[in-house]
Write a protein that holds these residues in place. Structure first.
Motif, PDB file in Angstrom:
ATOM      1  N   ALA A   1      -9.951  11.377   0.665  1.00 22.09           N
ATOM      2  CA  ALA A   1     -10.024  12.693   1.305  1.00 22.09           C
ATOM      3  C   ALA A   1      -9.285  12.600   2.645  1.00 22.09           C
ATOM      4  CB  ALA A   1     -11.489  13.095   1.457  1.00 22.09           C
ATOM      5  N   ALA A   2      -9.467  13.577   3.508  1.00 23.32           N
ATOM      6  CA  ALA A   2      -8.706  13.597   4.767  1.00 23.32           C
ATOM      7  C   ALA A   2      -9.187  12.544   5.756  1.00 23.32           C
ATOM      8  CB  ALA A   2      -8.829  14.979   5.390  1.00 23.32           C
ATOM      9  N   GLY A   3      -8.283  12.126   6.629  1.00 18.04           N
ATOM     10  CA  GLY A   3      -8.645  11.147   7.648  1.00 18.04           C
ATOM     11  C   GLY A   3      -7.418  10.671   8.386  1.00 18.04           C
ATOM     12  N   PHE A   4      -7.406   9.413   8.775  1.00 20.03           N
ATOM     13  CA  PHE A   4      -6.195   8.872   9.372  1.00 20.03           C
ATOM     14  C   PHE A   4      -6.054   7.392   9.057  1.00 20.03           C
ATOM     15  CE2 PHE A   4      -9.365   8.473  12.717  1.00 20.03           C
ATOM     16  CZ  PHE A   4      -9.116   7.223  13.257  1.00 20.03           C
ATOM     17  N   ALA A   5      -4.866   6.878   9.320  1.00 19.37           N
ATOM     18  CA  ALA A   5      -4.588   5.475   9.021  1.00 19.37           C
ATOM     19  C   ALA A   5      -3.854   4.847  10.193  1.00 19.37           C
ATOM     20  CB  ALA A   5      -3.730   5.366   7.765  1.00 19.37           C
TER      21      ALA A   5
ATOM     22  N   THR B   1      -1.072   7.565  11.560  1.00 23.65           N
ATOM     23  CA  THR B   1      -0.760   8.830  10.868  1.00 23.65           C
ATOM     24  C   THR B   1      -2.032   9.476  10.328  1.00 23.65           C
ATOM     25  OG1 THR B   1       0.526   9.828   9.047  1.00 23.65           O
ATOM     26  CG2 THR B   1      -0.349   7.643   8.640  1.00 23.65           C
ATOM     27  N   GLY B   2      -1.954  10.780  10.131  1.00 27.19           N
ATOM     28  CA  GLY B   2      -3.037  11.465   9.437  1.00 27.19           C
ATOM     29  C   GLY B   2      -2.956  11.135   7.949  1.00 27.19           C
ATOM     30  N   ILE B   3      -4.088  11.250   7.279  1.00 29.52           N
ATOM     31  CA  ILE B   3      -4.138  11.088   5.815  1.00 29.52           C
ATOM     32  C   ILE B   3      -4.588  12.423   5.237  1.00 29.52           C
ATOM     33  CG2 ILE B   3      -5.457   9.988   3.938  1.00 29.52           C
ATOM     34  CD1 ILE B   3      -3.484   8.030   5.046  1.00 29.52           C
ATOM     35  N   VAL B   4      -3.893  12.875   4.198  1.00 26.87           N
ATOM     36  CA  VAL B   4      -4.301  14.107   3.521  1.00 26.87           C
ATOM     37  C   VAL B   4      -4.903  13.727   2.158  1.00 26.87           C
ATOM     38  CG1 VAL B   4      -2.614  15.564   4.718  1.00 26.87           C
ATOM     39  CG2 VAL B   4      -1.962  14.430   2.569  1.00 26.87           C
ATOM     40  N   PRO B   5      -5.708  14.614   1.576  1.00 25.54           N
ATOM     41  CA  PRO B   5      -6.315  14.268   0.288  1.00 25.54           C
ATOM     42  C   PRO B   5      -5.243  13.914  -0.742  1.00 25.54           C
ATOM     43  CG  PRO B   5      -7.317  16.250   1.189  1.00 25.54           C
ATOM     44  CD  PRO B   5      -6.134  15.934   2.064  1.00 25.54           C
ATOM     45  N   GLY B   6      -5.415  12.805  -1.398  1.00 27.89           N
ATOM     46  CA  GLY B   6      -4.413  12.370  -2.369  1.00 27.89           C
ATOM     47  C   GLY B   6      -4.739  11.008  -2.934  1.00 27.89           C
ATOM     48  N   GLU B   7      -3.723  10.425  -3.546  1.00 32.67           N
ATOM     49  CA  GLU B   7      -3.910   9.125  -4.187  1.00 32.67           C
ATOM     50  C   GLU B   7      -3.416   8.011  -3.271  1.00 32.67           C
ATOM     51  OE1 GLU B   7      -1.643   8.537  -7.784  1.00 32.67           O
ATOM     52  OE2 GLU B   7      -2.974   6.901  -8.411  1.00 32.67           O
TER      53      GLU B   7
ATOM     54  N   SER C   1      -5.601   0.128   8.193  1.00 31.94           N
ATOM     55  CA  SER C   1      -6.969   0.655   8.298  1.00 31.94           C
ATOM     56  C   SER C   1      -6.944   2.134   7.965  1.00 31.94           C
ATOM     57  CB  SER C   1      -7.509   0.480   9.717  1.00 31.94           C
ATOM     58  OG  SER C   1      -7.441  -0.860  10.098  1.00 31.94           O
ATOM     59  N   VAL C   2      -7.660   2.497   6.925  1.00 30.56           N
ATOM     60  CA  VAL C   2      -7.696   3.894   6.481  1.00 30.56           C
ATOM     61  C   VAL C   2      -9.127   4.403   6.671  1.00 30.56           C
ATOM     62  CG1 VAL C   2      -7.319   5.447   4.525  1.00 30.56           C
ATOM     63  CG2 VAL C   2      -5.860   3.426   4.809  1.00 30.56           C
ATOM     64  N   LEU C   3      -9.273   5.398   7.553  1.00 25.22           N
ATOM     65  CA  LEU C   3     -10.594   5.966   7.825  1.00 25.22           C
ATOM     66  C   LEU C   3     -10.603   7.382   7.274  1.00 25.22           C
ATOM     67  CD1 LEU C   3     -10.834   4.787  11.538  1.00 25.22           C
ATOM     68  CD2 LEU C   3     -11.753   3.659   9.520  1.00 25.22           C
ATOM     69  N   VAL C   4     -11.387   7.611   6.255  1.00 21.53           N
ATOM     70  CA  VAL C   4     -11.353   8.915   5.576  1.00 21.53           C
ATOM     71  C   VAL C   4     -12.765   9.439   5.327  1.00 21.53           C
ATOM     72  CG1 VAL C   4      -9.080   8.784   4.447  1.00 21.53           C
ATOM     73  CG2 VAL C   4     -11.016   7.607   3.406  1.00 21.53           C
ATOM     74  N   ASN C   5     -12.857  10.743   5.119  1.00 25.04           N
ATOM     75  CA  ASN C   5     -14.171  11.355   4.895  1.00 25.04           C
ATOM     76  C   ASN C   5     -14.815  10.898   3.593  1.00 25.04           C
ATOM     77  OD1 ASN C   5     -14.232  12.879   7.252  1.00 25.04           O
ATOM     78  ND2 ASN C   5     -12.966  14.482   6.320  1.00 25.04           N
ATOM     79  N   ALA C   6     -13.985  10.610   2.587  1.00 28.71           N
ATOM     80  CA  ALA C   6     -14.509  10.133   1.304  1.00 28.71           C
ATOM     81  C   ALA C   6     -13.406   9.378   0.586  1.00 28.71           C
ATOM     82  CB  ALA C   6     -14.995  11.300   0.441  1.00 28.71           C
ATOM     83  N   ALA C   7     -13.792   8.433  -0.230  1.00 28.56           N
ATOM     84  CA  ALA C   7     -12.823   7.682  -1.032  1.00 28.56           C
ATOM     85  C   ALA C   7     -13.551   7.118  -2.243  1.00 28.56           C
ATOM     86  CB  ALA C   7     -12.211   6.544  -0.217  1.00 28.56           C
ATOM     87  N   GLU C   8     -12.908   7.182  -3.394  1.00 24.23           N
ATOM     88  CA  GLU C   8     -13.506   6.617  -4.608  1.00 24.23           C
ATOM     89  C   GLU C   8     -12.441   5.845  -5.386  1.00 24.23           C
ATOM     90  OE1 GLU C   8     -13.288  10.335  -4.841  1.00 24.23           O
ATOM     91  OE2 GLU C   8     -14.769  10.351  -3.236  1.00 24.23           O
ATOM     92  N   MET C   9     -12.790   4.636  -5.792  1.00 24.10           N
ATOM     93  CA  MET C   9     -11.919   3.896  -6.705  1.00 24.10           C
ATOM     94  C   MET C   9     -11.845   4.705  -7.995  1.00 24.10           C
ATOM     95  SD  MET C   9     -11.102   1.186  -4.997  1.00 24.10           S
ATOM     96  CE  MET C   9     -10.257   0.236  -6.249  1.00 24.10           C
TER      97      MET C   9
ATOM     98  N   VAL D   1       0.859  -1.183   0.000  1.00 27.38           N
ATOM     99  CA  VAL D   1       0.000   0.000   0.000  1.00 27.38           C
ATOM    100  C   VAL D   1       0.898   1.237   0.000  1.00 27.38           C
ATOM    101  CG1 VAL D   1      -1.756   1.306   1.280  1.00 27.38           C
ATOM    102  CG2 VAL D   1      -1.753  -1.192   1.401  1.00 27.38           C
ATOM    103  N   VAL D   2       0.559   2.226  -0.815  1.00 31.92           N
ATOM    104  CA  VAL D   2       1.242   3.521  -0.780  1.00 31.92           C
ATOM    105  C   VAL D   2       0.148   4.570  -0.563  1.00 31.92           C
ATOM    106  CG1 VAL D   2       2.652   5.189  -2.041  1.00 31.92           C
ATOM    107  CG2 VAL D   2       3.089   2.744  -2.316  1.00 31.92           C
ATOM    108  N   ALA D   3       0.309   5.359   0.495  1.00 30.12           N
ATOM    109  CA  ALA D   3      -0.778   6.270   0.871  1.00 30.12           C
ATOM    110  C   ALA D   3      -0.250   7.668   1.178  1.00 30.12           C
ATOM    111  CB  ALA D   3      -1.513   5.701   2.085  1.00 30.12           C
ATOM    112  N   PRO D   4      -1.127   8.681   1.024  1.00 31.95           N
ATOM    113  CA  PRO D   4      -0.714  10.076   1.275  1.00 31.95           C
ATOM    114  C   PRO D   4      -0.834  10.435   2.755  1.00 31.95           C
ATOM    115  CG  PRO D   4      -2.922  10.042   0.355  1.00 31.95           C
ATOM    116  CD  PRO D   4      -2.495   8.604   0.475  1.00 31.95           C
ATOM    117  N   GLY D   5       0.240  10.252   3.502  1.00 38.42           N
ATOM    118  CA  GLY D   5       0.234  10.575   4.930  1.00 38.42           C
ATOM    119  C   GLY D   5       0.424  12.061   5.157  1.00 38.42           C
TER     120      GLY D   5
END
Ligand code: ATP
Length: 136
Positions: free
Chosen positions: A64-68, A43-49, A76-84, A23-27
């Motif tokens: 969208a924003a959230g945390f992992a 870690t926090g998650i910022v809007p990104g890919e 576990s990635v909990l975010v306000n929104a996510a779309e494939m 997994v590669v995520a926008p921390g």
């Protein structure tokens, strides 16, 4: 089949629940990669890919924003929104981008909070567009 369980969850639904290899995520402190046996961290998650691979399969989604949380071979990635990537509606993202730009082009006045919201909306729209463009 991968050894990591990836779960991407929004307030609306579980977007991904899959065994993956990487997994590669926008921390919030920068992009991070996770393979199996990764040390636990939060870690926090910022809007990104967010990208992941499972065998030969590569997938990409906009988050969208959230945390992992990474622990016990689970991401576990909990975010306000996510779309494939294939679920992103480009027209909607462009409309959202134009709306946000229009708001940001106005005088700041005293309602700073609306500018922050417009900036956040613009960021989400740009990420959705970039993720879709990148997948072409
Ligand atoms: P809009 O103004 O178009 O609603 P937004 O950035 O305010 O965009 P969000 O609040 O981030 O939208 O998301 C609300 C819901 O709509 C979430 O379920 C999100 O996945 C979905 N969504 C938002 N924009 C898109 C899009 N361009 N394509 C597909 N789904 C989207």
């Amino acid at each position: 089949m991968g050894e990591l369980l990836l779960e991407v969850v929004t307030p609306e639904k579980v977007v991904v629940s899959e065994n993956v290899d990487m997994v590669v995520a926008p921390g919030s402190l920068g992009e991070f990669g996770v393979l199996s046996e990764h040390v636990p961290f939060l870690t926090g998650i910022v809007p990104g890919e967010l990208r992941y691979t499972s065998g030969n399969q590569k997938e990409s989604l906009s988050v969208a924003a959230g945390f992992a949380e990474v622990s016990n071979n689970r991401v576990s990635v909990l975010v306000n929104a996510a779309e494939m990537v294939h679920d992103i509606d480009m027209e909607r993202a462009h409309r959202a981008m134009e709306r946000a730009k229009e708001r940001l082009s106005k005088d700041r006045g005293t309602e700073d909070i609306d500018f922050l919201r417009a900036e956040a909306a613009l960021k989400r729209a740009l990420v959705r567009i970039k993720v879709t463009e990148g997948a072409k």
